[in-house]
Each structure stands twice: as structure tokens, then as C-alpha cells.
Design a protein around this motif. Structure first.
Motif, short mmCIF file in Angstrom:
data_model
loop_
_atom_site.label_atom_id
_atom_site.label_comp_id
_atom_site.label_asym_id
_atom_site.label_seq_id
_atom_site.Cartn_x
_atom_site.Cartn_y
_atom_site.Cartn_z
N UNK A 1 0.74 -1.12 0.10
CA UNK A 1 0.01 0.01 -0.06
C UNK A 1 0.95 1.05 0.01
N UNK A 2 1.75 1.40 -0.91
CA UNK A 2 2.86 2.64 -0.88
C UNK A 2 2.06 3.86 -1.22
N UNK A 3 0.87 3.76 -1.51
CA UNK A 3 0.09 5.56 -1.59
C UNK A 3 0.03 5.63 -0.43
N UNK A 4 -0.47 4.92 0.48
CA UNK A 4 -0.89 5.37 1.74
C UNK A 4 0.36 5.64 2.58
N UNK A 5 1.20 4.93 2.40
CA UNK A 5 2.69 5.12 3.11
C UNK A 5 3.36 6.35 2.69
N UNK A 6 3.47 6.49 1.43
CA UNK A 6 4.16 8.01 1.30
C UNK A 6 3.21 8.99 1.56
N UNK A 7 1.68 8.82 1.65
CA UNK A 7 0.91 10.20 2.27
C UNK A 7 1.56 10.49 3.49
N UNK A 8 1.51 9.29 4.31
CA UNK A 8 1.50 9.38 5.76
C UNK A 8 3.19 9.87 6.09
N UNK A 9 3.84 9.16 5.37
CA UNK A 9 5.53 9.66 5.54
C UNK A 9 5.58 11.13 5.39
N UNK A 10 4.94 11.63 4.30
CA UNK A 10 5.20 13.02 3.91
C UNK A 10 4.20 14.13 4.94
N UNK A 11 3.15 13.68 5.31
CA UNK A 11 2.46 14.50 6.34
C UNK A 11 3.20 14.54 7.62
N UNK A 12 3.63 13.30 8.12
CA UNK A 12 4.61 13.16 9.25
C UNK A 12 5.79 14.03 9.30
N UNK A 13 6.39 14.25 7.96
CA UNK A 13 7.75 15.08 8.10
C UNK A 13 7.30 16.45 7.89
N UNK B 1 -2.56 14.02 10.73
CA UNK B 1 -3.67 13.97 9.91
C UNK B 1 -4.20 15.27 9.28
N UNK B 2 -3.90 16.19 9.88
CA UNK B 2 -4.33 17.52 9.32
C UNK B 2 -3.53 17.89 8.05
N UNK C 1 -2.43 15.65 5.70
CA UNK C 1 -2.35 14.74 4.57
C UNK C 1 -2.50 15.32 3.23
N UNK C 2 -2.06 14.85 2.30
CA UNK C 2 -1.84 15.47 1.03
C UNK C 2 -0.70 16.35 0.65
N UNK C 3 -0.16 17.04 1.73
CA UNK C 3 0.89 17.86 1.44
C UNK C 3 2.35 17.19 1.74
N UNK C 4 3.49 17.83 1.40
CA UNK C 4 4.95 16.98 1.24
C UNK C 4 5.52 18.36 2.08
N UNK C 5 6.78 17.72 2.53
CA UNK C 5 7.66 18.61 3.46
C UNK C 5 8.28 19.39 2.51
N UNK C 6 8.79 20.69 2.70
CA UNK C 6 9.50 21.62 1.85
C UNK C 6 10.84 21.58 2.11
N UNK C 7 11.46 21.17 3.31
CA UNK C 7 12.94 21.16 3.32
C UNK C 7 13.42 19.78 3.57
N UNK C 8 12.61 18.91 4.54
CA UNK C 8 13.17 17.42 4.40
C UNK C 8 12.81 16.73 3.32
N UNK C 9 13.31 15.43 3.13
CA UNK C 9 13.35 15.00 1.77
C UNK C 9 11.95 14.38 1.78
N UNK C 10 11.29 14.69 0.70
CA UNK C 10 9.79 13.89 0.66
C UNK C 10 10.02 12.30 0.31
N UNK C 11 9.08 11.49 0.55
CA UNK C 11 9.12 10.19 0.16
C UNK C 11 8.44 10.11 -1.17
N UNK C 12 8.85 9.05 -1.87
CA UNK C 12 8.41 8.72 -3.14
C UNK C 12 8.54 7.29 -3.17
N UNK C 13 7.40 6.82 -2.69
CA UNK C 13 7.19 5.13 -2.89
C UNK C 13 6.21 5.02 -4.12
#
Ligand code: NAD
Length: 494
Positions: free
Chosen positions: A306-318, A350-351, A353-365
Motif C-alpha cells: 500500500x505505497x500510496x498510503x505509506x507515502x501520504x503518511x510519511x510526507x505528512x509526518x515529515x 492527519x491535518x 495529509x496530501x502535503x509534502x515537506x518543503x525542506x526535509x526529503x519527501x518520500x516517493x514510494x
């Protein structure tokens, strides 16, 4: 004890993957609740079965810390999302992690160690390493013996199937997540047979992955480089002991021990957890950082495809980290903007989700990835194995090696010839150095006399003669050649 019904079952419309969840001890229930909320809201398609493990069971006298019903769930789902548990003080309890590792055949431990500077302090902001460690063999097979008053032994087992599987897993992992280089750590300059096999298999399997850069490093210099220049590494694969040590070095150097998750992958299942413990000192206060478990959840989603969910969560977390929304453990007045508790941290992720980090490396799964395939082992044709001698290990306090040699020679009959005596691996006969310090543990090597073919009956007779002459033998190892090549090492100084 029965498998508890799910207190909260996270089933979305198109639920596909059943998983087993244990909320654990200490901060476990709080961080698991936060992590499950994040996974659910992040679009993970999971059907959760809950089990109870750990302290509660230990207290009820279940010494293994896990019940048969819980095993049924693990067998059914094959995916275990585990919060930390408290290991009770005192003896009589089995290590739950070892039990689960053995029960599920978890052969690979995967620990990503990444720096999150400047949000988490580290000297190495560019560090982003994944350590893939063999998890079942090596010195951790637990085969130890005391042989004499002075000498204790631990057997180091490196197998072809164990090594082929971990090395292939490491390359498949690198390919699956788009990493560019795999580094192998071993000590094959000293352990030419065991670590030599690991290195040799790394080279031969690596050749099947031309797009991935390969390198081998002796583990001591490798660990030193990891501590001072971690950014030069990408994926590291290592046997159990070295992997255990370097994965702690890497997590510490990254500065993110509290933020790291790990995956244990096996034939009969996989287990995902944070690398920290149950932190009883802060349990129940809604201040624990759920990041390690959330990151373990991201690894789990990758594993189950389920890489799409993994990417969404990783990026929102970062991005949450980047926005300065921090739990107390990483709060830094210079850089943090808002101190939050466990629950609010999850809500902040959770707030975003759908965004990516600007400075930290974003995940691309990769979308459509089905996780890393489980490597199959194909047993090679047996080689021509020939018995050519025997090492007999003897307890001897006489000190005089010439006297020992004469006694060993008196048992050799017309078939064997005493060729060598070593003490702690160093040759002491014939022509040893008088300065060599000797313990009470001697290895006496007999080889077949020229033109003689050995068999097991001859070895049994040899032991009969040794027993008659009062030799205190404590262990033996047969010496074989395989397709004419020696399957044993020489004594140092030989
Ligand atoms: P620990 O990792 O639980 O705690 C070490 C320190 O880090 C503590 O000060 C703790 O408050 C802090 N800490 C840990 N996780 C944190 C988090 N998520 N947020 C904020 N702070 C956090 O190590 P320990 O105190 O040595 O062990 C406690 C218990 O956990 C022991 O019973 C140990 O056996 C067990 N343990 C379990 C696992 C596991 O289940 N995989 C792993 C390690 C330790």
C-alpha cells in the motif's frame, strides 16, 4: 486467554489486509492509538485483529508472554503491528521478541536511520541509511558451551540459505525503494570461511543487480566510517552481530532513536515496531512521541503493498516535524513552534495529509509496488565430501606440549598422523613459540596418513584409544574436503 475482539476495528470500504495489533505496555496503548488513527485517516486499508501480549500475561504466569490464541491471529494475518512491551525484571520469563522472531521465521531486520535536521539534532544532516541485518543465525544461534575450566565457546553459524536470503532481500529492497548502493559489512580478512561465505554470496548475488552500486567493507572500518561519514552509505547488509551493533550506531548518529521504526521480515509473517521501549516513566501522560510507531506503520504499508498510503503518511509526518509541531522529547525552543501531546501530534499529522515537506526529503514510494518479494532459496547440488582428518579438543593442564603430543601420537595407530596442536588457535606444536600463552584447551589435529581413506569407524576407534589412555577430550570436529577444497581453517602460524 482469548484473542480480544478488536476494540476498534479500522475497516475502510475496500478493506483488504488483515493485520494483528498489540497495544503493548507503558506508553504502548497511547502511541498505538495515535498510530492507528494516522494509518486509518491516511487511507491504509486494514482489518485489525487485536491480541494481548507482554506484561499482563507475564503477571498471570504465562512465561512466554504470548498465548496460543494470539499465535492463531498471527498465523492468520502474517502481519504484526506491535507496540513496545515491558520486560519484567527477574528470571523465568522468555524474551517475547525472540519467541516471535523464531515462531515467524523473521530472517531480516530492516531499520531505516535518517537525520531530520535541523528539527532533530544531529551532526550529519544528510544521513539516510537503511541497515538490513540477518536476524536468525551467526553468533546469535545461542549454541554455547563451557568446555574446560578456562574456556567457553559460542558457535558462529553462517549458512548459505541464511546468507543468500538476506543478501537477496537487501538488493530487492534497494531496487524496490529506488536506492542506489548496497554495502556489505563482514570480517572476512579474519573469518575466511564464515564471513568469507557472506562476502562471496554478496558478490555473486550483487552481480544480478547491475543498476545498483556494490561495495564491501571490513566491519570495523565500516562502523568507523558510519560514525563519522554516514551520508556515504545508502543500504547496508550485514550478518546478525555486526548488523545489531551498526544499527544502534546508525540510529544514535542520526539522532532519531525516538523516531525510528523497524521491520522484521520472515517466511511466516512480518513484524513492525518502534525501536524504543515501553517508557514506563512517561506512560499514561499523553506526552510520548508516536513517531517511531507511525514510521513502523509506514514500513508495514510498504510491505503489504500500500505505497500510496505509506507515502501520504510519511510526507505528512515529515511536514509536521518541519512545521515545528513537536512532542516534549524533541521540543527545542529555538526551532519548535508548538509543544503537543501524543494525541495532538497524531491530529497534526492527519491535518497535513496530501502535503509534502518543503525542506526535509519527501518520500516517493512507487505506486503499484507489491513490497519486497520474499527470496526463495534453491539448494545447490551436493559437492563431493571427503573425510580427511579430525580435530580433537583436549583439556590438558600439564603445560608441556611435547608431553601432550607424545600421548596423542600414542593413540594414532596406523591410520592417523598427529599434524598440529594449537592453543586458542595459535600453533604450539610442532615448532611453536615458547612465549605463546596457553590455556587448558588444546586443539590436536589428526590427518589421514598418506594413502589411507578415513571412515567413521576409524574415528570411533581413535576415540576408544584416547579414552583408554586417559585423554580428557571435550569436543571434536571432522575435517572434510568439498570437491577437493579444505572445509577447515589452518592454525595461525601453520
Ligand atoms: P525505553 O526506550 O523505553 O526508554 C528510554 C528513555 O527514552 C526513557 O526516558 C523514555 O521516557 C524515553 N522514550 C522512549 N520512547 C519514547 C517516546 N516514544 N517518546 C518520548 N520518550 C520516549 O527504554 P528502557 O527504559 O530501557 O526500557 C523500558 C522497557 O521497555 C523495559 O522493560 C524494556 O525491556 C522494554 N523494551 C521493549 C522493547 C520492545 O518491546 N521492542 C524494546 C526496548 C525495550
Amino acid at each position: 486467554m482469548t484473542v480480544l475482539p478488536a476494540e476498534k476495528t479500522l475497516v475502510s470500504q475496500d478493506a483488504i489486509t488483515p493485520i494483528t495489533v498489540a497495544r503493548g505496555d507503558g506508553i504502548g496503548p497511547e502511541i498505538m492509538e495515535a498510530a492507528l488513527r494516522v494509518l486509518d485517516a491516511g487511507g491504509a486499508r486494514l482489518a485489525v485483529e487485536e491480541i494481548v501480549i507482554g506484561e499482563r500475561l507475564y503477571r498471570q504466569g504465562v512465561s512466554a508472554g504470548i498465548t496460543a490464541e494470539a499465535w492463531d491471529s498471527l498465523r492468520r494475518t502474517g502481519v504484526f503491528f506491535k507496540a513496545p512491551i515491558t520486560t519484567p525484571q527477574g528470571g523465568g520469563f522468555k524474551s517475547l521478541n525472540v519467541t516471535i522472531r523464531k515462531g515467524l521465521g523473521l530472517f531480516a531486520n530492516v531499520r531505516p536511520c535518517r537525520a531530520y535536521a535541523p528539527y532533530v539534532a544531529t551532526h550529519y544532516p544528510a544521513m539516510d541509511v537503511v541497515i538490513i541485518r540477518e536476524n536468525e543465525e551467526d553468533l546469535y544461534a545461542g549454541i554455547e558451551h563451557r568446555q574446560t575450566d578456562e574456556v567457553y565457546q559460542c558457535l558462529k553459524l553462517i549458512t548459505r540459505p541464511g546468507t543468500e536470503r538476506i543478501v537477496r532481500y537487501a538488493f530487492d529492497y534497494a531496487r524496490s525503494v529506488g536506492r542506489r548502493k548496497v554495502t556489505c559489512f563482514s570480517k572476512d580478512n579474519i573469518m575466511k570461511m564464515t564471513d568469507g561465505l557472506f562476502h562471496q554470496i554478496f558478490d555473486s548475488i550483487g552481480a544480478e543487480y547491475p543498476e545498483i552500486e556494490k561495495e564491501h567493507m571490513i566491519v570495523d572500518i565500516g562502523a568507523a566510517k558510519l560514525a563519522v561519514a554516514p551520508e556515504r552509505f545508502d543500504v547496508i547488509v550485514a550478518p546478525n552481530l555486526y548488523g545489531d551493533i551498526v544499527s544502534d550506531i546508525a540510529a544514535e548518529v542520526a539522532g532519531s532513536i525516538g523516531l525510528a521504526g523497524s521491520a522484521n521480515i520472515g517466511d511466516h509473517g512480518a513484524m513492525f515496531e518502534a525501536i524504543h521501549g515501553s517508557a514506563p516513566d512517561i506512560a499514561g501522560q499523553d506526552i510520548a512521541n508516536p513517531s517511531g510507531l507511525i514510521k513502523a506503520g509506514v514500513q508495514m504499508l510498504l510491505h503489504i503493498g500500500q505505497p500510496e498510503a505509506a507515502e501520504r503518511i510519511h510526507n505528512a509526518w515529515a511536514l509536521t516535524l518541519e512545521d515545528g509541531v513537536h512532542t516534549a522529547d524533541i521540543y527545542n525552543s529555538g526551532i519548535s513552534r508548538r509543544k503537543v501531546g501524543t494525541r495532538d501530534f497524531a491530529s497534526a499529522v492527519i491535518a497535513r495529509f496530501g502535503e509534502r515537506p518543503r525542506k526535509l526529503k519527501a518520500a516517493r514510494y512507487r505506486a503499484g509496488s507489491l513490497g519486497v518479494p520474499l527470496p526463495k532459496y534453491v539448494r545447490p547440488e551436493p559437492q563431493d565430501k571427503n573425510l580427511v582428518g579430525i580435530d580433537v579438543f583436549v583439556e590438558w593442564r600439564g603445560g608441556n606440549v611435547e608431553a601432550l603430543a607424545r600421548r596423542m601420537q600414542s593413540a594414532q595407530n596406523g591410520v592417523f598422523e598427529l599434524k598440529l596442536i594449537t592453543n586458542r588457535g595459535v600453533k604450539v606444536w610442532p615448532n611453536g613459540l615458547p612465549e605463546t600463552f596457553c590455556t587448558d584447551h588444546w586443539r590436536c589435529r589428526y590427518e589421514a596418513k598418506a594413502g589411507k581413506q578415513l571412515n567413521k569407524a576409524m574415528i570411533a576407534e581413535l576415540f576408544g584409544r584416547l579414552a583408554q589412555s586417559g585423554i580428557e577430550y571435550v569436543k571434536s570436529e571432522h575435517l572434510y574436503t568439498f570437491d577437493g577444497k579444505p572445509g577447515f581453517s589452518l592454525g595461525q602460524g601453520q
